[in-house]
Each structure stands twice: as structure tokens, then as C-alpha cells.
Design an enzyme around this catalytic site. Structure first.
Site, PDB file in Angstrom:
ATOM      1  N   HIS A 157       0.955  -1.157  -0.007  1.00 32.30           N
ATOM      2  CA  HIS A 157       0.103  -0.060  -0.207  1.00 32.30           C
ATOM      3  C   HIS A 157       1.188   1.458  -0.010  1.00 32.30           C
ATOM      4  O   HIS A 157       1.995   1.277   0.705  1.00 32.30           O
ATOM      5  CB  HIS A 157      -0.881   0.051   1.150  1.00 32.30           C
ATOM      6  CG  HIS A 157      -2.095  -0.929   1.362  1.00 32.30           C
ATOM      7  ND1 HIS A 157      -2.535  -1.528   2.291  1.00 32.30           N
ATOM      8  CD2 HIS A 157      -2.842  -0.913   0.315  1.00 32.30           C
ATOM      9  CE1 HIS A 157      -3.710  -2.091   2.148  1.00 32.30           C
ATOM     10  NE2 HIS A 157      -4.173  -1.931   0.971  1.00 32.30           N
TER      11      HIS A 157
ATOM     12  N   CYS B 102      -2.325   2.816   9.239  1.00 32.69           N
ATOM     13  CA  CYS B 102      -3.116   1.935   8.623  1.00 32.69           C
ATOM     14  C   CYS B 102      -4.303   1.653   9.800  1.00 32.69           C
ATOM     15  O   CYS B 102      -5.563   1.530   9.257  1.00 32.69           O
ATOM     16  CB  CYS B 102      -2.471   0.666   8.355  1.00 32.69           C
ATOM     17  SG  CYS B 102      -1.191   0.292   7.619  1.00 32.69           S
TER      18      CYS B 102
END
Ligand code: ARG
Length: 277
Positions: free
Chosen positions: A166, A260
Site C-alpha cells: 500500500h 493503517c
């Protein structure tokens, strides 16, 4: 005076390593629930001390990665473009995030069914530009659609190392002209674009990138990371930021860390649209 920063989190009641969808996860290395709970509470306290207000989405059995709220959507004012997860294992999170966002005043938009998009995990504003990671999770095509919805420039960045799957694992805007990055996660083109478009880039070395140094939560001048990012913290202090560390190893087992575990609801500090009237 600017209003308090607002962050969405999800308590780790049902968190665990139940499947393997990235290079960090192994069912042979399960999470310890009590430690995960303590670490999550520690992050929450650190963010509250930095001045943030935390909202919570309700945890759900069978959705162990729901704690990673960064992936829920990308937020632009009152617009939330909802995630469409690449892995079936996470697709059950979409209705939970959709219900929360719609119930809290956001207009929820979706990307087309045939594209994958993993929210603020892969799409980060730095100034007027939306930097968008693709290949491992989100599709480049989806980002173009988001650029149209938001009316902003989108710069696609290909992610080339499976440990940095990511964009928020290897790039973190701190303010409109400043960001942290780990060069090894990008190809030559990506590195060149970042150097051209972001006036001040703080480089993280590999050992600290592996400690999720780039996965930082920015609240005003406070920058919160996992432990073990000493060199980055020193660079941040020299540039007038206030680095804070809090242990998050239980979440690193799932391939996640501070950033996150959060979704900024009122716009990240580095987003130019946030400060414009
Ligand atoms: N296990 C989760 C996944 O692989 C971790 C998500 C981390 N989130 C992030 N924004 N980098 O999808």
C-alpha cells in the site's frame, strides 16, 4: 482556531491473522489479543494527547482486518469514495465502512465494480496532488475515476516491493510541501516524480521502513510511528516536527502500523483543500 482533527479507528476485538494476503502475514505467527489491545489503546491515547478526537466503527467477528480503517475510503470534504478491496477476505468490510460513513454525514461514492481501490491506504494528498499507489492492491484505472470525482490531479505511483503493498507503507505527506518516503518501494519513474513534485522529501532507510517508519499518523506537527524509527525521528525533530513512538508489533504481523489503523475524517494535514476556504 482550527477544529480538532478527527480520526476513525476500530477496536481490535476480532483482530487476528486468519488469512495471508500480503508478504507480512503468516498464520504461523498469530497475533496476541491482549497485547494487540494494549498497543491499540496506546496508539489511541497518543493520538488523543496530540489533540485528535477519535471516532469508532464497531468491530465485527469474521473481519479481522477491519481495524485497518485507512483502507475504508478516501475522504475529500464531505465526500467519501468507498474502498473496493482486491481480496475477497476484506470485501465484507465495505458495508460496515459504508454504513458508518453514510450515518455520519458523508456522501458515499463508489468506484466501478471492475476496479479495485483500497482507500487512503493507496491515495494520499500532498498539496494539490493526489498520489496514488497501484499494482499490488488498487488499480491505476480506479485512481483516474477518483481524480474525476474530486477534480484533482492524480499521480500514479507503481509499487514494486511486496512488503510495501500500500502507498501508506512507503510514503507519508507531512505538510503541503514535505513528505517521508522509502525510495526502494518505487521504480525510477516514481522516485523521479516524487523528487520533482514534493519540495522536501525525507528519506527513510530500509531497516526503519521495515519498522513501518513511513506509516505515520500526522496530527498537526506531531508525527506518530511504531517503535524503532530513531533516525527518522531525529530528522523530524530537526525539521520542527514532534515525533512520538508507540509499540505496534502485533499489527505489523498483519502488515500494518500506526497510519493503517486510522482514517483522517477532516482531511490530512498535507491536503491543500483542507486549508482553503
Ligand atoms: N492485513 C491488511 C491487508 O493486507 C493490512 C492493511 C494495512 N493497511 C494499510 N493501509 N497499509 O490488507
Amino acid at each position: 482556531m482550527s477544529p480538532k482533527p478527527r480520526i476513525l479507528m476500530c477496536p481490535p476485538d476480532f483482530y487476528g491473522i486468519e488469512y495471508e494476503i500480503n508478504a507480512w502475514m503468516s498464520r504461523a505467527r498469530p497475533a496476541e489479543s491482549a497485547v494487540a489491545r494494549e498497543q491499540w489503546e496506546g496508539l489511541r491515547r497518543t493520538l488523543e494527547t496530540a489533540g485528535a478526537t477519535i471516532s469508532l466503527v464497531e468491530p465485527r467477528p469474521g473481519l479481522p482486518d477491519l481495524v485497518f480503517t485507512a483502507n475504508a475510503a478516501i475522504i475529500y470534504r464531505d465526500l467519501a469514495v468507498l474502498a473496493h478491496f482486491r481480496h475477497r477476505e476484506r470485501q465484507g468490510e465495505q458495508p460496515c465502512f459504508e454504513a458508518w460513513l453514510a450515518g455520519h454525514g458523508f456522501r458515499v461514492e463508489r468506484v466501478p465494480d471492475d476496479v479495485y481501490f483500497e482507500g487512503a491506504g493507496d491515495a494520499l494528498f500532498c498539496g494539490d496532488t493526489l498520489f496514488a499507489g497501484y499494482r499490488m492492491r488498487s488499480d491505476a484505472r480506479g485512481h483516474q475515476r477518483i481524480g474525476e470525482l474530486l477534480g484533482c490531479r492524480v499521480i500514479p505511483l507503481e509499487l514494486v516491493d511486496p512488503y510495501y503493498y500500500h502507498l501508506d507503507t512507503c510514503f507519508c505527506p507531512l505538510q503541503r510541501d514535505t513528505a517521508i518516503y522509502f525510495p526502494g518501494a518505487f521504480d525510477d519513474y516514481g522516485r523521479q516524480v516524487l523528487r520533482e513534485l514534493v519540495p522536501t522529501l525525507i528519506e527513510v532507510e530500509e531497516a526503519e521502513a521495515r519498522r513501518f517508519a513511513c506509516n505515520a499518523v500526522v496530527v498537526g506537527k506531531t508525527v506518530v510511528t511504531n517503535t524503532g524509527c530513531t533516525k527518522l525521528h531525529q530528522q523530524l525533530s530537526e525539521r520542527g516536527f514532534t515525533p512520538r513512538e508507540t509499540p505496534l508489533d502485533e499489527f505489523v504481523k498483519a502488515g500494518g502500523s500506526a497510519k493503517c489503523l486510522t482514517l483522517r475524517l477532516d482531511g490530512e494535514e498535507a491536503a491543500a483543500w483542507k486549508v482553503r476556504v
